[in-house]
Scaffold this motif. Structure first.
Motif, PDB file in Angstrom:
ATOM      1  N   ASP A  16      54.260  61.641  49.407  1.00  0.00           N
ATOM      2  CA  ASP A  16      53.031  61.987  50.152  1.00  0.00           C
ATOM      3  C   ASP A  16      51.820  61.274  49.595  1.00  0.00           C
ATOM      4  OD1 ASP A  16      55.004  63.862  49.654  1.00  0.00           O
ATOM      5  OD2 ASP A  16      53.797  65.548  50.361  1.00  0.00           O
ATOM      6  N   TYR A  17      51.750  61.279  48.252  1.00  0.00           N
ATOM      7  CA  TYR A  17      50.575  60.718  47.603  1.00  0.00           C
ATOM      8  C   TYR A  17      50.472  59.218  47.845  1.00  0.00           C
ATOM      9  CZ  TYR A  17      50.320  65.229  45.335  1.00  0.00           C
ATOM     10  OH  TYR A  17      50.225  66.562  45.103  1.00  0.00           O
TER      11      TYR A  17
ATOM     12  N   ASN B  21      48.302  62.071  40.788  1.00  0.00           N
ATOM     13  CA  ASN B  21      49.240  63.069  41.301  1.00  0.00           C
ATOM     14  C   ASN B  21      50.660  62.516  41.340  1.00  0.00           C
ATOM     15  OD1 ASN B  21      47.934  65.610  42.153  1.00  0.00           O
ATOM     16  ND2 ASN B  21      46.574  64.178  43.170  1.00  0.00           N
ATOM     17  N   TYR B  22      50.780  61.275  41.808  1.00  0.00           N
ATOM     18  CA  TYR B  22      52.103  60.671  41.939  1.00  0.00           C
ATOM     19  C   TYR B  22      52.746  60.498  40.560  1.00  0.00           C
ATOM     20  CZ  TYR B  22      55.801  57.493  43.250  1.00  0.00           C
ATOM     21  OH  TYR B  22      57.026  56.924  43.438  1.00  0.00           O
TER      22      TYR B  22
ATOM     23  N   LYS C  23      56.890  62.211  44.561  1.00  0.00           N
ATOM     24  CA  LYS C  23      56.290  62.773  45.774  1.00  0.00           C
ATOM     25  C   LYS C  23      55.630  61.659  46.566  1.00  0.00           C
ATOM     26  CE  LYS C  23      55.754  67.588  44.830  1.00  0.00           C
ATOM     27  NZ  LYS C  23      54.893  68.760  44.901  1.00  0.00           N
TER      28      LYS C  23
ATOM     29  N   ASP D 126      59.100  63.495  56.144  1.00  0.00           N
ATOM     30  CA  ASP D 126      60.470  64.017  56.084  1.00  0.00           C
ATOM     31  C   ASP D 126      61.077  64.200  57.474  1.00  0.00           C
ATOM     32  OD1 ASP D 126      60.855  64.015  53.431  1.00  0.00           O
ATOM     33  OD2 ASP D 126      60.089  66.060  53.115  1.00  0.00           O
TER      34      ASP D 126
ATOM     35  N   ASN E 235      53.660  63.737  38.763  1.00  0.00           N
ATOM     36  CA  ASN E 235      54.836  64.336  39.397  1.00  0.00           C
ATOM     37  C   ASN E 235      56.122  63.613  39.031  1.00  0.00           C
ATOM     38  OD1 ASN E 235      54.582  66.742  41.076  1.00  0.00           O
ATOM     39  ND2 ASN E 235      52.894  65.603  41.997  1.00  0.00           N
TER      40      ASN E 235
END
Lengths: 364, 406
Positions: free
Chosen positions: A327-328, B158-159, A325, A312, B162
């Motif tokens: 990040d993953y 997780n992705y 997300k 970010d 989410n």
């Protein structure tokens, strides 16, 4: 002819360096100086455990033993050394020398306990000719459980977190320690953001180990045991002893790597090293079992990991709009890249030929 | 008397007794290690704690069966692949993929339970397909690809979860929504099993798992396909030489192993009593790794895996009552010791074999030739070859034998 080859090699390396630098410059356009400094110093701090552990895995595999237990040994190293550091959790004021001596002692504890834990692997795979993959898996299950048990027994029921002294002010050498608290010098800021003893010791160990592996008699013997133990034995090399040495070195490095990771990532040690032991295995494969490539690999993987938490604040990446997300996805990239490298370079793999196979004298 | 002797001899020579004894030895030593750890940490409570591990399972029998359900499937997953000479350390990843897609099918698409279970199966199989493919066609070690895929699966889970967090996740508890509230048809039928054993978690899942164990036993022991798989595991080159498509079998074996691990996830989450916690998803599921000791203890025999699973689930359930004195992780210490010992099970086996045949219990090859120590009365009687005939018949050659010779 050789001159030509060396020149070609040097040119290839130069080309790679140019490409990487250009890519980084493009990526970091428009990002603030603080964030760039954070990104680079974090990359260094998180690359160190990867480098240590991957070099450990590499040493063990060059001797012919697959060390799948790296993750477990890291956790054990983190356990013992952070139990030691925990004793200083309330010692707020101490001289720089005292503090660094304590950290050095913790480093030695991590190294010794890592080596001790790896004895389990060495004994099973050398003396008992056991399946190395299964032995490694057993150790990986054993140490987190042991961590919980020991932490609960020492700190009290339910206390799995082992609190460490303040990493930034107590364990690291900060700018205030060298009397330059308000410097604006970029180089100093970069160097002292997380200046830990583990980093410098790791760099020395890396150079030392590379030298030992490729320029000494012991290194030659070690690699011979991983390539062709029968031939090594026939010229009088003690395969069992050499393999023990390989596994013990890898255990020592993994133990230290566990401490380095804990100091880099956490304020208190817990039962996990976030899969860094396995990531180090990936780095080792990505680096094709060669020190310089492992060095590059650990920085590359660490850079990606840091991007995953900082994307970010990187101007270029913040503009890209991926749902969910992200990040993953960043965290996934190192493993995906290694998988692709494995599949597409399997024909040119430099993996030691006898790795994973128990040495049997009768097979000569 | 003679007949009895024959039965015993045959049992002894079949190797089964041998395998069981060496597993029992591994379990005993594993328990001893666990006890020693308890003794070192808190001597005062060691006997109480150890007693709870050993007997706690009797009080919570329903919980033992509930813990068995996914463990049996991951054990089958590891065991099935191992029969083909593949070490499926990827069960955690396949379990994660099964979890992810079973939950999406149940909570987002609102499908009934059997379709959700099928989705879990397919997701696990898909994740097992890659290590098999890479092993068969690129000769990449399946252990290392499985490890990489485990972590990829973790981040992918997780992705994906989410992405669907709006419909799947309760934002207060940070867990996936309960099936009973969103889609009760996705819950596995209970069939009264929960009442029978007085445990709310139980459903027909345990029956499905046992059925799959029997299916795996049938495939491995009663079909040509199973024979081919085992042949590939015993000697890939010989199998190829005999006309078996080793590459296809490696891929299929991993796909089936993956499917088993995927079903494990389905049976676990589709009971409706457990929810996936997003906070917990930073570590690989232990049930995937626990499939390894289960499979190794049973020497990868599907029926044996049922018993091995029962044992592991039993001490796990007993260990959970331990948290007052120690951590329930002490059971994991025992399990890891058992895995460690299984890694050199062959040594156990040969020692026990020597002992069964009357040789010295702990001799090494260096000291003496073991065969010289065998007492005359325990030597297995030499059986005549089955095709041996009295001398006078031997001169008459049958037409079959003529064919065979030419």
């Amino acid at each position: 002819m050789t001159m030509n080859k060396t020149l070609k090699k040097a040119l290839t390396y130069a080309l790679w360096v140019i490409i990487i630098v250009a890519a980084i410059v493009l990526l970091l356009q428009g990002t603030s100086q603080t964030n760039v400094i954070n990104l680079f110093s974090n990359t260094l701090v998180f690359a160190i455990p990867l480098l240590l552990v991957a070099m450990g895995g590499c040493t063990s595999e060059h001797s012919g033993i697959i060390n799948l237990a790296l993750e477990g040994i890291m956790i054990f190293g983190a356990l013992t050394s952070s139990l030691f550091l925990h004793a200083f959790v309330n010692a707020t004021s101490a001289s720089l020398f005292t503090r660094q001596s304590v950290v050095l002692a913790a480093i030695l504890i991590a190294i010794i306990s890592g080596a001790l834990m790896s004895l389990l692997l060495a004994f099973a795979s050398v003396n008992l000719k056991a399946d190395q993959t299964i032995t490694g898996t057993a150790i990986n299950m054993f140490t987190p459980a042991l961590f919980t048990l020991v932490a609960w027994a020492i700190l009290g029921q339910g206390q799995t977190l082992i609190k460490l002294p303040n990493v930034a002010n107590w364990i690291c050498v900060s700018l205030a320690d060298v009397g330059a608290a308000d410097t604006t010098n970029v180089l100093l800021l970069l160097l002292f953001r997380k200046n830990m003893l583990t980093t410098w010791i790791a760099i020395i160990l890396f150079i030392l180990l590379t030298f030992v592996l490729y320029k000494t008699k012991f290194g030659l013997h070690l690699r011979a045991c991983g390539e062709n133990p029968q031939a090594a034995d026939s010229v009088g090399i003690n395969v069992a002893k050499t393999r023990y040495a390989g596994v013990l070195i890898s255990g020592a490095l993994a133990g230290l790597g566990g401490l380095a990771f804990t100091l880099a990532a956490k304020t208190s040690a817990d039962t996990s090293v976030s899969g860094y032991g396995f990531l180090a295995l990936a780095v080792m494969i990505f680096g094709n079992w060669k020190p310089l490539r492992i060095l590059a690999g650990s920085f590359f993987f660490s850079f990606l990991r840091c991007l995953s938490t900082m994307h970010d604040s990187i101007a270029v990446l913040a503009k890209i709009n991926i749902p969910g997300k992200v990040d993953y996805l960043y965290k996934m990239v190192p493993y995906l890249v290694t998988l692709l490298v494995l599949v597409f370079t399997s024909k040119h793999s430099q993996a030691p030929k006898a790795e994973g196979i128990p040495y049997d004298k009768g097979g000569r | 008397m003679n007949k009895k002797h024959d039965v015993l001899t045959r049992l002894r020579d079949s190797g089964k007794v041998n395998s069981i004894l060496s597993s029992v030895l591994a379990i005993l030593i594993g328990l001893l290690v666990g006890y020693l750890v308890l003794l070192i940490l808190k001597p005062r409570y060691s006997l109480i704690g150890f007693g709870r591990i050993l007997t706690g399972g009797f009080k919570t029998f329903g919980d033992v069966l509930w813990k068995m359900t996914p463990l049996l499937m991951t054990g089958l997953s590891v065991g099935f692949a191992y029969k083909t000479g593949l070490f499926n350390i990827g069960a955690p990843g396949q379990f994660l993929m099964g979890t992810t897609f079973a939950l999406i099918a149940a909570l987002v698409l609102k499908w009934p339970w059997y379709l959700c279970l099928l989705v879990a199966l397919l997701a696990g199989a898909f994740w097992g397909f890659f290590p098999g493919l890479f092993k068969a066609f690129f000769n990449v070690n399946e252990v290392i690809t499985s490890i990489l895929l485990n972590w990829i699966a973790l981040f992918l889970q997780n992705y994906i979860i989410n992405l669907f967090a709006g419909t799947m996740v309760n934002s207060y508890t940070n867990m996936t929504n309960a099936l009973a509230l969103v889609n009760p048809s996705a819950e596995l039928p209970k069939l009264g099993i929960d009442k029978l054993f007085n445990n709310n978690n139980l459903s027909m899942g345990i029956l499905i798992a046992i059925a799959f164990a029997i299916l795996a036993w049938f495939i491995l022991n009663k079909t040509t396909f199973g024979f081919e798989l085992k042949a590939c595991g015993a000697n890939k080159n010989a199998a190829t030489y005999a006309g078996i498509n080793a590459k296809r079998n490696i891929v299929l074996s991993m796909v089936i192993a993956g499917a088993f691990a995927g079903i494990a996830a389905g049976l676990y989450y589709l009971t409706g009593t457990v929810q996936l916690s997003l906070g917990e998803t930073s570590a690989l599921p232990a049930v995937g790794f626990n499939g390894i000791p289960v499979a190794l203890l049973a020497y990868c025999d599907p029926i044996g895996i049922i018993f091995a699973t029962f044992f592991i689930a039993f001490i796990q359930s007993g260990g959970e009552t331990l948290d007052i004195y120690y951590s329930s992780q002490s059971v994991t210490v025992i399990i890891s010791a058992i895995i460690y010992l299984s890694a050199f099970a062959l040594i156990f086996k040969s020692t026990i074999a020597r002992w069964l045949h009357g040789g010295p219990f702990l001799s090494t090859r260096k000291k003496k030739d073991a065969t010289k120590d065998v007492k005359p009365d325990t030597v297995p009687p030499l059986e005549a070859p089955k095709d041996a005939r009295p001398l006078d018949e031997a001169s008459v050659e049958t037409s079959e034998e003529k064919e065979a010779r030419s």
